[in-house]
Design a protein around this motif. Structure first.
Motif, short mmCIF file in Angstrom:
data_model
loop_
_atom_site.label_atom_id
_atom_site.label_comp_id
_atom_site.label_asym_id
_atom_site.label_seq_id
_atom_site.Cartn_x
_atom_site.Cartn_y
_atom_site.Cartn_z
N SER A 43 4.10 23.51 86.84
CA SER A 43 2.92 24.12 86.44
C SER A 43 1.25 23.30 86.53
CB SER A 43 2.55 22.88 84.53
OG SER A 43 3.04 21.44 86.07
N ASP A 44 1.38 23.74 88.14
CA ASP A 44 0.36 23.30 89.29
C ASP A 44 -0.16 24.36 89.52
OD1 ASP A 44 2.26 22.92 90.91
OD2 ASP A 44 0.61 21.84 92.44
N ARG A 45 0.37 25.66 88.99
CA ARG A 45 0.53 27.08 89.43
C ARG A 45 0.97 27.57 90.47
NH1 ARG A 45 -5.15 30.97 89.30
NH2 ARG A 45 -5.20 29.51 90.59
N LEU A 144 -2.03 33.02 87.15
CA LEU A 144 -1.46 32.65 87.52
C LEU A 144 -1.58 32.83 89.47
CD1 LEU A 144 1.27 30.55 88.40
CD2 LEU A 144 2.37 32.90 88.69
N THR A 145 -2.50 33.97 89.66
CA THR A 145 -2.38 34.50 91.23
C THR A 145 -4.12 34.16 91.19
OG1 THR A 145 -2.80 36.45 90.33
CG2 THR A 145 0.08 35.63 90.52
N TRP A 360 5.75 31.58 84.49
CA TRP A 360 4.38 31.09 84.05
C TRP A 360 3.99 31.08 82.76
CZ3 TRP A 360 0.61 27.36 85.32
CH2 TRP A 360 -0.81 27.85 85.18
#
Length: 391
Positions: A43-45, A144-145, A360
């Motif tokens: 959840s923190d990517r 996400l990225t 994600w």
């Protein structure tokens, strides 16, 4: 028996209380077409692992995706991919808080492979389960990225903020979508016939470009980058714009134009390598020009509706093409009203199908305690616009 295999009443509250005390870790699966994918995302990517097993040799052998062969390969590859994903992430099943999978759209038999694996693991280990829309996952990958902030702590202007436009270009879809939130999308343009990815694959085959264990699209891109000069065939008819001024795609006409050029010149056997190179480059230009025109139309349409667009996210397998990235950046640097528009591309390895994007795209539902039942079925046909009403 199936109707009794529903989630127990305590399941959601128990998982919800556990996830409040730690980062949420998702084990995700994807098999909507011919790639077998497993990933672990937090959840923190953080992408802890992202395994993709391709079937390029089978696609080349059959001249496309053969559903029967594809599902057999998925079944053989999935256990290995899942083991690798967990090993690379350095976790075991007790560290997984939720399991996600691609529910659709896609090939039904292929979707079922990872759907059944995800449902079984979730049921056996009492994990919450979320089925994800494949195109939603592509549309949200850039969230996400893309870094939210610069190294100096300033907000990163390239990080997409709703509402933004998404150009989804793959073997199954060619769409311009207005993304209003993580689950609210409006399709502004779609193809009347073939997708751009399917057309590129077909042209790669009919020009008999060597794939060398690459995808047909990657093979065509590499072929067009050869240093030698292309020479037009003896009989050549220029490509013309497809439905100019209309916010609609059509790629069958582009594909048919290449077929016609071959027929007018007596077939592919009468094409030299230089002829193939010239036609491949001109075809690629025509395919990309259509994307450029429709993106400009979509931006103009948003301006007319008073919707301010600051970002265009480009995703899907075709978005990995370097020339397309360069051209789209140049095309949308300035919007119809001269306001700045950022073009955002996920990393190339996350443009093609992968499970990290699935993990994600499931995260907002896991964190909200919004899970699916273990009896969930695939949805091979599933409009992105249905997501808002499905929830």
């Amino acid at each position: 028996m199936l109707t009794s295999f529903r989630s127990f009443p305590f399941r959601k509250s128990a998982h919800l209380s556990r996830r409040l005390n730690r980062l949420f870790t998702v084990l995700a699966f994807e098999s909507s077409a011919d790639d077998t994918c497993v990933a672990v995302v937090t959840s923190d990517r953080q992408i802890l692992s992202n395994i993709v097993v391709r079937q390029n040799d089978l696609v080349e052998r059959f001249g496309g995706i053969n559903p029967g062969a594809a599902v057999m390969a998925h079944q053989a590859n999935l256990p290995i991919a899942a083991k690798r994903a967990m090993t690379e992430a350095k976790i075991d099943i007790s560290d997984v808080h939720g399991i996600a999978f691609t529910r659709g759209p896609g090939m039904g038999v292929c979707l079922s492979t990872t759907l059944n694996a995800a449902k079984t693991l979730a049921a056996v280990f009492d994990k919450p389960l979320v089925g994800v829309h494949h195109m939603q996952a592509h549309a949200l990958t850039a969230l996400l990225t893309t870094p939210t902030h610069k190294p100096n702590g300033e907000i990163n202007p390239a990080y997409p903020r709703f509402p933004y436009l998404t150009l989804l270009v793959s073997g199954g879809h060619t769409q311009i979508v207005l993304a209003k939130s993580v689950k609210s999308f409006r399709i502004m343009a779609t193809t009347l016939d073939e997708s751009i990815g399917r057309t590129i694959d077909k042209v790669s085959r009919i020009l008999q470009i060597e794939w060398a264990n690459m995808s047909p699209g990657s093979a065509l891109e590499k072929f067009c980058l050869r240093p030698e000069k292309g020479i037009l065939p003896d009989i050549f008819i220029p490509f013309t714009p497809v439905m100019p001024g209309r916010l609609t795609f059509s790629y069958s006409a582009v594909h048919s134009h290449v077929d016609r050029l071959l027929a007018l010149n007596g077939g592919i056997e009468n094409f030299t390598s230089a002829n193939k190179l010239a036609v491949a480059r001109i075809f690629q230009n025509a395919a990309f020009s259509q994307l450029e025109e429709k993106i400009k139309l979509a931006l103009g349409d948003c301006e007319k509706q008073g919707i301010k667009i600051n970002h265009i996210v480009v995703s899907g397998g075709v978005a990995s093409n370097a020339l397309l990235r360069e051209r789209l950046r140049a095309c949308v640097t300035v919007s119809p009203t001269n306001s700045s528009v950022e073009t955002v591309f996920p990393p190339i390895q996350l443009c093609t199908d992968n499970a990290a994007m699935v993990g994600w795209a499931s995260m907002h539902r896991f964190l909200a305690g919004d899970y699916d039942e273990y009896t969930i079925n695939p949805r091979p046909k599933w409009s992105l616009e249905d997501l808002e009403n499905d929830s």
